[in-house]
Design a protein around this motif. Structure first.
Motif, PDB file in Angstrom:
ATOM      1  N   SER A  97     -30.312  16.257  17.401  1.00  0.00           N
ATOM      2  CA  SER A  97     -30.008  16.044  15.987  1.00  0.00           C
ATOM      3  C   SER A  97     -29.967  17.377  15.244  1.00  0.00           C
ATOM      4  CB  SER A  97     -31.012  15.068  15.358  1.00  0.00           C
ATOM      5  OG  SER A  97     -32.240  15.735  15.173  1.00  0.00           O
ATOM      6  N   PHE A  98     -30.738  18.339  15.717  1.00  0.00           N
ATOM      7  CA  PHE A  98     -30.663  19.689  15.144  1.00  0.00           C
ATOM      8  C   PHE A  98     -29.257  20.256  15.326  1.00  0.00           C
ATOM      9  CE2 PHE A  98     -30.793  24.237  16.200  1.00  0.00           C
ATOM     10  CZ  PHE A  98     -31.299  24.769  15.026  1.00  0.00           C
TER      11      PHE A  98
ATOM     12  N   ARG B 255     -27.210  30.534   3.227  1.00  0.00           N
ATOM     13  CA  ARG B 255     -26.493  29.396   2.667  1.00  0.00           C
ATOM     14  C   ARG B 255     -26.746  28.159   3.532  1.00  0.00           C
ATOM     15  NH1 ARG B 255     -20.272  29.561   1.071  1.00  0.00           N
ATOM     16  NH2 ARG B 255     -19.902  27.312   0.944  1.00  0.00           N
ATOM     17  N   MET B 256     -26.766  28.371   4.813  1.00  0.00           N
ATOM     18  CA  MET B 256     -27.001  27.265   5.734  1.00  0.00           C
ATOM     19  C   MET B 256     -28.368  26.657   5.485  1.00  0.00           C
ATOM     20  SD  MET B 256     -26.440  27.514   9.712  1.00  0.00           S
ATOM     21  CE  MET B 256     -26.995  26.352  10.890  1.00  0.00           C
ATOM     22  N   GLN B 257     -29.354  27.519   5.271  1.00  0.00           N
ATOM     23  CA  GLN B 257     -30.703  27.022   5.006  1.00  0.00           C
ATOM     24  C   GLN B 257     -30.734  26.188   3.735  1.00  0.00           C
ATOM     25  OE1 GLN B 257     -32.576  30.870   5.232  1.00  0.00           O
ATOM     26  NE2 GLN B 257     -33.940  30.192   6.878  1.00  0.00           N
ATOM     27  N   GLN B 258     -30.021  26.678   2.733  1.00  0.00           N
ATOM     28  CA  GLN B 258     -30.028  25.946   1.466  1.00  0.00           C
ATOM     29  C   GLN B 258     -29.376  24.584   1.600  1.00  0.00           C
ATOM     30  OE1 GLN B 258     -28.228  28.655  -1.273  1.00  0.00           O
ATOM     31  NE2 GLN B 258     -30.227  29.152  -2.156  1.00  0.00           N
TER      32      GLN B 258
ATOM     33  N   ARG C  18     -34.460  29.170  10.084  1.00  0.00           N
ATOM     34  CA  ARG C  18     -33.746  30.239  10.758  1.00  0.00           C
ATOM     35  C   ARG C  18     -34.174  30.359  12.217  1.00  0.00           C
ATOM     36  NH1 ARG C  18     -31.616  35.129   9.167  1.00  0.00           N
ATOM     37  NH2 ARG C  18     -31.625  36.658  10.843  1.00  0.00           N
ATOM     38  N   LYS C  19     -35.456  30.208  12.433  1.00  0.00           N
ATOM     39  CA  LYS C  19     -35.984  30.535  13.758  1.00  0.00           C
ATOM     40  C   LYS C  19     -35.399  29.679  14.888  1.00  0.00           C
ATOM     41  CE  LYS C  19     -40.367  31.532  15.899  1.00  0.00           C
ATOM     42  NZ  LYS C  19     -41.777  31.170  15.758  1.00  0.00           N
TER      43      LYS C  19
ATOM     44  N   VAL D  78     -20.894  26.844  20.197  1.00  0.00           N
ATOM     45  CA  VAL D  78     -21.597  26.667  18.919  1.00  0.00           C
ATOM     46  C   VAL D  78     -23.013  27.221  19.036  1.00  0.00           C
ATOM     47  CG1 VAL D  78     -22.546  24.982  17.310  1.00  0.00           C
ATOM     48  CG2 VAL D  78     -20.231  24.690  18.192  1.00  0.00           C
ATOM     49  N   ALA D  79     -23.666  26.905  20.141  1.00  0.00           N
ATOM     50  CA  ALA D  79     -25.028  27.386  20.330  1.00  0.00           C
ATOM     51  C   ALA D  79     -25.059  28.910  20.405  1.00  0.00           C
ATOM     52  CB  ALA D  79     -25.606  26.781  21.607  1.00  0.00           C
ATOM     53  N   ASP D  80     -24.056  29.458  21.056  1.00  0.00           N
ATOM     54  CA  ASP D  80     -23.893  30.905  21.168  1.00  0.00           C
ATOM     55  C   ASP D  80     -23.804  31.517  19.773  1.00  0.00           C
ATOM     56  OD1 ASP D  80     -23.220  33.415  21.937  1.00  0.00           O
ATOM     57  OD2 ASP D  80     -21.481  32.871  23.145  1.00  0.00           O
ATOM     58  N   PHE D  81     -22.910  30.948  18.969  1.00  0.00           N
ATOM     59  CA  PHE D  81     -22.714  31.374  17.588  1.00  0.00           C
ATOM     60  C   PHE D  81     -24.044  31.330  16.836  1.00  0.00           C
ATOM     61  CE2 PHE D  81     -19.362  31.826  14.274  1.00  0.00           C
ATOM     62  CZ  PHE D  81     -20.179  31.773  13.153  1.00  0.00           C
ATOM     63  N   ALA D  82     -24.722  30.189  16.952  1.00  0.00           N
ATOM     64  CA  ALA D  82     -25.954  30.007  16.200  1.00  0.00           C
ATOM     65  C   ALA D  82     -27.000  31.035  16.609  1.00  0.00           C
ATOM     66  CB  ALA D  82     -26.477  28.594  16.425  1.00  0.00           C
ATOM     67  N   THR D  83     -27.117  31.259  17.905  1.00  0.00           N
ATOM     68  CA  THR D  83     -28.112  32.200  18.389  1.00  0.00           C
ATOM     69  C   THR D  83     -27.838  33.605  17.864  1.00  0.00           C
ATOM     70  OG1 THR D  83     -28.341  30.904  20.371  1.00  0.00           O
ATOM     71  CG2 THR D  83     -29.216  33.139  20.451  1.00  0.00           C
ATOM     72  N   LEU D  84     -26.577  34.024  17.961  1.00  0.00           N
ATOM     73  CA  LEU D  84     -26.240  35.377  17.520  1.00  0.00           C
ATOM     74  C   LEU D  84     -26.412  35.526  16.017  1.00  0.00           C
ATOM     75  CD1 LEU D  84     -23.118  36.168  19.705  1.00  0.00           C
ATOM     76  CD2 LEU D  84     -25.345  37.269  19.820  1.00  0.00           C
ATOM     77  N   VAL D  85     -25.953  34.521  15.279  1.00  0.00           N
ATOM     78  CA  VAL D  85     -26.016  34.644  13.828  1.00  0.00           C
ATOM     79  C   VAL D  85     -27.469  34.593  13.367  1.00  0.00           C
ATOM     80  CG1 VAL D  85     -25.856  32.269  12.927  1.00  0.00           C
ATOM     81  CG2 VAL D  85     -24.590  34.098  11.826  1.00  0.00           C
TER      82      VAL D  85
END
Ligand code: SF4
Ligand SMILES: [Zn+2]
Ligand SMILES: [Zn+2]
Ligand SMILES: [Zn+2]
Lengths: 824, 412
Positions: free
Chosen positions: A374-375, A403-406, A412-413, A443-450
């Motif tokens: 779900s994350f 922005r994503m957090q908001q 973030r972690k 997508v996971a790659d993107f998320a990890t790097l960002v």
């Protein structure tokens, strides 16, 4: 020739060498002695590869404490060439020293697609499909099931390898990809896994850049290599782009939709497993809790130094979650078997660089499989809303995450762990066809790097993709802007890194871009028997109107017409093959259609056939094939292609395939690209590299690259037409590599098309005259001349040393006298 | 469409001054000693080098069957040679044909051309120099594209029929830089090879891969003419019979060749005789020993009974190919000071013992500063020494001795 090079016994497999080869080896040796990095430019066609191999293997031979030679190439053919030269060098050493000289284990490493020998699997079309098909038969759970009598097909070669091969040592020798396959077939062992296993025992390793630079792959393969090794990047003129690409990810709308579907599949799998094999999910959860996580093992040994000492077989085989799951699955079997299983399961490690990976356990909120799903769903949904833009957006990773957090209230972690957590899950779910989950992995790659990087990256979201201009096809791109990020671990870890190519000018830019300080940086010129390159800067048409692809002039009918006239002229006077490079696909298309209207194409076709490079690889390969055939049979042909395209990078047009190369325009990058804008901005603020400098440098190196396509040896010759008035400007021209500049006299500048044609005719006639073999030999060094050169060098150094002292003394004395006089 | 064609025509007949300038000054270079030497001289030395590659005692076939295959495509109308490639070519071919029969009196020649993508036979193989030139000058229009394959195919088919003892050769004069072929030219090249046809090419303009391949495969020569002189030289070089290819020596001696030595006739009144394929009235001539037909020139072939007609000096001359003059050794130009020193050392030796004197004279003659051929002063010039009689020659005389005289004046 066996020569003494500054105290080193060098085995050089030919009787003669060019003076620049001597210098090249000397420079190389200096940097090895100093245990530092070096940057060496040497013209194409002067035997660079053999110098590298001959010197470094000789150095290894004399200094056994030097580890491996790791030779990184860009393509498989380059790999072949390297192995070929290596065989020659070692063969020569054997002739000189007997069997002692032959003790070398060298091999190529490549993907399964190039190494697999399973009949059905190699039929698969692309790399991912081969990997998937192989995993279907070699994953630890598949094998366990088969062992337990549950059926399922296994690969006999993998079984053969895991039964015997993993312990057996490979006999000394030099193995190309084909040799490995041959050996594998003979023994019944899988060459791919054998090669992966054997790299730690090899003296020489030849593989692709990716294995060293892409953290996903490097973590899996190159982690264990000893730090004393010498790493060579050959043809490294584009290494900064390889580095940035290794850390960049693209997501478009389609791939995000696909990622959603993947998540659907995964969650149903999770649900199913919950029913059938709850224990397995629990086991994973427990592992994650105790911090043993997928990344757990990876991280334990994840430091740059790769201190794998205690990590045991599983970590040695290196792969993130693979290590853990493999170890779990085959717990109880011997260490060797564990390693084998882990190697089979290994899928790419973390996309972030080892030093930047958090040394912590996976956060609690994504430990449970369904929580993680779900994350990820939230992440994908958020990305989907972000990608729907009407105008270009460009922001820093920090702003993006903020922005994503908001919006989503995600932290973030956990983002940083997305990639490794996903890998662990896929393994737990016993997924072999990773291919199907590629969009989600991206997508996971993107998320990890960002989540990991705040500096040196930019997130650029554009409404129109690169494929078809004007069509709404939004892309979200995480672009790495700093080439030094990916390569830094390599520089830090290995004693000597050699960066070399035919085109590295201007030499002072690479150290800045890559963030290292070479102990040796040298550009060697070309010793020549005759002027085998004839560069002509054509600035005007026969009607004296300027020619240029400058933005304000490129559509000018007179420019199009003059380029056409030049083309017709060249088709008539140049025999066999001609290669033309345009600045971009769209410009090429525009010009070709205008030429068609003007009747230019028809007139060119009377003399030569025309072939065009397209974005389709298969089509282009076919066109190249036919082009070469037309050159072979005397019909003559022109190949129209694009600077920075596939052809410009990797295809040689040697001998009659490229009697002339024509650059229509200066191949500047498309400066309106937002990724490029961001990179320029970053270079200016971080490295103080001015925008114009970088763009010119980049354009000219592409141009030099195109020129280098046609000269592949000294007996070859070729005409180089630089058709743009901007090449006449000193700031552009002077950035060309020395081996082009040395042929570019004053008389070759600022020519009109008809002058150039007259010059070209004369050049072609001259070059057609037989080359006196005695003169060719005359420029080369034999044993005697090498010895003389050695003496000269050492003599000079001594003289310098002795000169320094007396002059210093004299200066001091002089100073004293003056002082004395003043006192008087 | 029409406009296009117009343009093409203009192209063909372009004015000489539109064709780029001639940079005669670029032909001049300075050597290490500051002497001016021209590109031409360099080329001649190159030629010397090339000849050397041929080696010494090679078996050469005395009876040759050669097709001269000329590219008459549009490119022949180019003006990069004055007045046009075609005019120059016709002039040079004329000399070639004469020279060829002069040096190979027992051989035959035919002419093929290609234009508009086809090959045409201008003359069949025969021994009549005049007939060939007449036919060629009559029919030398340039048109369309060249087809190398058709040309070679035609040559190959025609040469397949000639007797085993002869050398089969094609000499191609190729002006285009491409070829329009109906099929795979490499098959044709292979065919030439199996039928032992040697193909040599004199190209104009630039080097072409197929031609290089063709000549390498059939062990012919390939040269690209830099200018008119070089063009002439390259073609004339083909007058010397090529070495007999290995494997064909046996065939050489298998047959006897029938030929006639006609007697010269002097009529009181002019009578009809053949000159080439035409009849004309003349007082003197030669009558065929078999059918008594009158022919006005030798060497040739009897028009009626096809008997090769030669005179005995012709036959004798073709021996020189079998006993070539040895290559002369090149002695680079000594710096003047060194030469003087050598000379003085020689004379010093001369005052010593008798044996020393003998050696010294020999030394002296080697370093003597005059050419044994033309008596030119050789100091500061490279010299060429006959290994047998040790006379020194200048470059010009060396070329003359080997290319035309075929006897060393020092030796005889
Ligand atoms: S184990 Fe080796 S041989 Fe078998 S399928 Fe995989 S790569 Fe191919
Ligand atoms: Zn007769
Ligand atoms: Zn003389
Ligand atoms: Zn003599």
């Amino acid at each position: 020739m066996r020569l003494d090079l500054d105290g080193l016994d060098v085995f050089f497999p030919y009787d003669f060498m060019y003076p620049e080869q001597y210098d090249y080896m000397l420079e190389l040796k200096r940097s090895l002695d100093a245990k530092g990095h070096c940057l060496l430019e040497m013209p194409t066609g002067t035997g660079k590869t053999v110098c590298l191999i001959s010197l470094i293997t000789s150095y290894q031979f004399a200094h056994p404490e030097v580890g491996k030679l790791i030779y990184c190439t860009r393509t498989v053919p380059e790999m072949m060439k390297c192995i070929e030269e290596l065989k020659r060098v070692i063969g020569y050493r054997k002739d000189q020293l007997g069997p002692e000289g032959e003790k070398v284990l060298a091999l190529c490493l490549s993907s399964r697609r190039n190494l697999c020998i399973h009949e059905r699997v190699i039929e698969e079309s692309d790399r991912e499909a081969v990997d998937g098909a192989c995993r279907d038969m070699t994953a630890s759970w598949v094998r366990k099931k088969a062992e337990a009598g549950g059926g399922g097909e296994l690969c006999e070669f993998f079984e053969g390898y895991s039964a015997n091969g993993s312990d057996a040592a490979m006999p000394n020798g030099i193995y190309s990809l084909d040799d490995l396959k041959e050996f594998g077939k003979e023994k019944g062992w899988c060459p791919y896994f054998l090669a992966r296993h054997i790299i730690n025992h090899a003296n020489v390793l030849v593989y692709n850049y990716q294995y060293m630079l892409d953290p996903k792959v490097a973590g899996m393969v190159s982690r264990e290599l000893e730090a004393e090794s010498v790493v060579v990047f050959d043809e490294a003129h584009n290494i900064d782009n390889v580095c940035t690409e290794a850390l960049s990810v693209d997501l478009d709308k389609r791939s995000l939709d696909a990622a959603s579907r993947c998540l659907g599949k995964i969650s149903s799998k999770v649900a199913e497993m919950k029913r059938t094999d709850q224990a397995r999910l629990n086991a994973e959860y427990q592992r994650l809790v105790s911090g043993l996580a997928d990344s757990g093992l990876g991280r334990a040994s994840g430091g740059v130094a790769g201190s794998a000492a205690g990590a045991g077989g599983a970590a040695a085989a290196g792969g993130g979650g693979g290590g853990a799951a493999g170890a779990g699955a085959s717990a109880g079997s011997g260490g060797g078997a564990t390693e084998v299983a882990a190697a089979a399961d290994a899928i790419p490690a973390n996309p972030a660089l080892p030093a930047d990976i958090l040394q912590e356990a996976v956060p609690g909120n994504i430990r449970r499989a369904e929580h993680f799903v779900s994350f990820m769903r939230k992440v994908v949904e958020h990305f989907k809303t972000r990608v729907r833009v009407q105008s270009v957006e460009s922001e820093t990773p920090l702003a993006f995450v903020h922005r994503m957090q908001q919006v989503t209230a995600l932290e973030r972690k956990p983002l940083k762990f997305a990639y490794s957590r996903l890998n662990s899950l896929l393994r737990t779910l016993e997924v072999t066809g990773l291919d199907d989950f590629r969009p989600l992995v991206d997508v996971a790659d993107f998320a990890t790097l960002v989540g990991t990087y705040t500096e040196g990256f930019a997130v650029v979201i554009e409404p129109t993709g690169s494929v078809v201009p004007g069509v709404y096809e939004p892309v979200m791109r995480l672009a790495c802007l700093d080439a030094s990020l990916a390569i830094r671990p390599v520089f830090e870890r290995f004693a000597s890194v050699v960066i070399t190519s035919g085109t590295l000018s201007p030499l002072d830019l690479y150290p800045k871009l890559l963030g290292f300080s070479p102990v040796v940086r040298t550009a060697l010129s070309m010793s020549t028997v005759r002027k085998c390159i004839c560069p002509l800067v054509v600035t005007r048409g026969s009607d004296q109107l300027p020619m240029s692809t400058k933005f304000d002039q490129r559509d000018d009918p007179s420019v199009v017409r003059n380029y056409g006239a030049l083309m017709i002229e060249l088709a008539a006077i140049v025999p066999d093959g001609v290669v033309c490079f345009f600045t971009s696909y769209s410009y090429m298309e525009m010009i070709v259609s205008k030429w068609d209207e003007l009747g230019v194409l028809k007139r060119v076709l009377e003399k030569k056939l025309i072939f065009i490079e397209t974005k389709d690889v298969v089509e282009t390969t076919l066109a190249l094939d036919n082009f070469k055939r037309a050159c072979d049979c005397g019909r003559g042909a022109i190949f129209l292609s694009v600077a920075r395209g596939k052809v410009a990078e990797g295809i040689d047009f040697d001998r009659h395939y490229g009697r002339a190369v024509v650059m229509f325009g200066v191949p500047f990058q498309y400066t309106l690209s937002h990724v490029l804008r961001a990179r320029l901005e970053y270079l200016r603020s971080t490295f103080q590299i001015r925008e114009g400098d970088f763009l010119t440098f980049d354009a000219i190196r592409q141009c030099a690259q195109c020129i280098g396509r046609v000269i592949r040896s000294k007996t070859d010759y070729g005409l180089v037409i630089l058709a743009d008035s901007r090449y006449n400007r000193h700031d552009k021209r002077s950035k060309l590599p020395g081996w082009v500049l040395q042929f570019l006299d004053e008389t070759h500048l600022n020519m009109s098309a008809d002058n150039a044609a007259a010059m070209a005719r004369m050049f072609l006639k001259d070059m057609a005259q037989p080359l006196d073999p005695l003169r060719l030999k005359g420029t080369m060094l034999d044993t005697k001349k090498v010895a003389a050169r050695n003496r000269e060098k050492t003599g000079k150094e001594q003289r310098n040393a002795s000169e320094l002292n007396p002059s210093a003394a004299a200066a001091a004395g002089g100073g004293g006298a003056v002082d004395g006089m003043e006192i008087e | 469409m029409d406009a296009m064609d117009d343009h093409d025509d203009n192209d063909g007949a372009g004015y000489a001054w539109e064709k780029g300038f001639e940079r005669t000054w670029e032909g001049v270079e300075e050597d290490e000693h500051g002497n001016i030497k021209t590109r031409e001289e360099g080329q001649r030395r190159n030629r010397r080098v090339r000849r050397r590659v041929g080696g010494e005692s090679i078996k050469r076939g005395m009876i040759r069957y050669l097709y001269l295959a000329i590219d008459l495509s549009k490119t022949m109308a180019d003006g990069d040679m004055r007045p046009s490639r075609l005019a120059v070519t016709l002039r040079i071919v004329q000399d070639f044909v004469t020279n060829y029969f002069d040096q190979n009196p027992l051989s035959q020649l035919g002419i093929l051309v290609t234009r508009e993508g086809r090959a045409e036979k201008i003359t069949e193989l025969s021994g009549n120099p005049k007939a060939h030139m007449e036919a060629l000058t009559k029919d030398s229009d340039t048109k369309g594209e060249a087809s190398l394959q058709n040309l070679l195919e035609m040559a190959c088919t025609s040469l397949r029929a000639v007797p085993e003892y002869g050398n089969r050769e094609v000499v191609v004069i190729y002006s285009s830089l491409s070829t329009c072929d109906p099929g795979d030219i490499h098959e044709t090249i292979a065919k030439l090879k199996t039928h032992k046809v040697r193909a040599s090419v004199v190209g104009l303009g630039a080097e072409m891969f197929v031609l290089r391949r063709l000549t390498e495969e059939t062990s012919g020569d390939y040269s690209i003419a830099g200018d008119e002189n070089h063009y002439r030289e390259s073609l004339m070089a083909q007058c010397t019979p090529p070495p007999t290819p290995p494997g064909r020596e046996g065939a050489m001696f298998a047959d006897l060749v029938r030929m006639g030595f006609p007697a010269e006739t002097q009529d009181v009144f002019p009578s009809l005789g053949y000159s080439g394929n035409r009849q004309e009235l003349s007082v003197s001539g030669y009558s065929c020993p078999r059918c008594k037909t009158k022919t006005s020139e030798l060497p040739s072939e009897c028009v009626i009974c096809a008997l090769p007609l030669v005179s005995s000096p012709h036959l004798a001359r073709s021996y020189h190919h079998l006993f070539p003059v040895p290559q002369f050794d090149e002695i680079p130009a000594a710096a003047p000071a060194a030469a003087a020193a050598a000379a003085s050392a020689g004379s010093a030796g001369g005052m010593g013992s008798g044996a020393g004197a003998g050696r010294a004279t020999e030394e002296e003659s080697a370093s003597s500063s005059y050419c044994a051929g033309c008596l030119r002063d050789l100091s500061g010039l490279p010299r060429y020494r006959c290994p047998e009689c040790r006379s020194a020659f200048c470059l010009d005389c060396d070329m003359y001795v080997h290319d035309s005289l075929h006897n060393c004046p020092g030796c005889c």
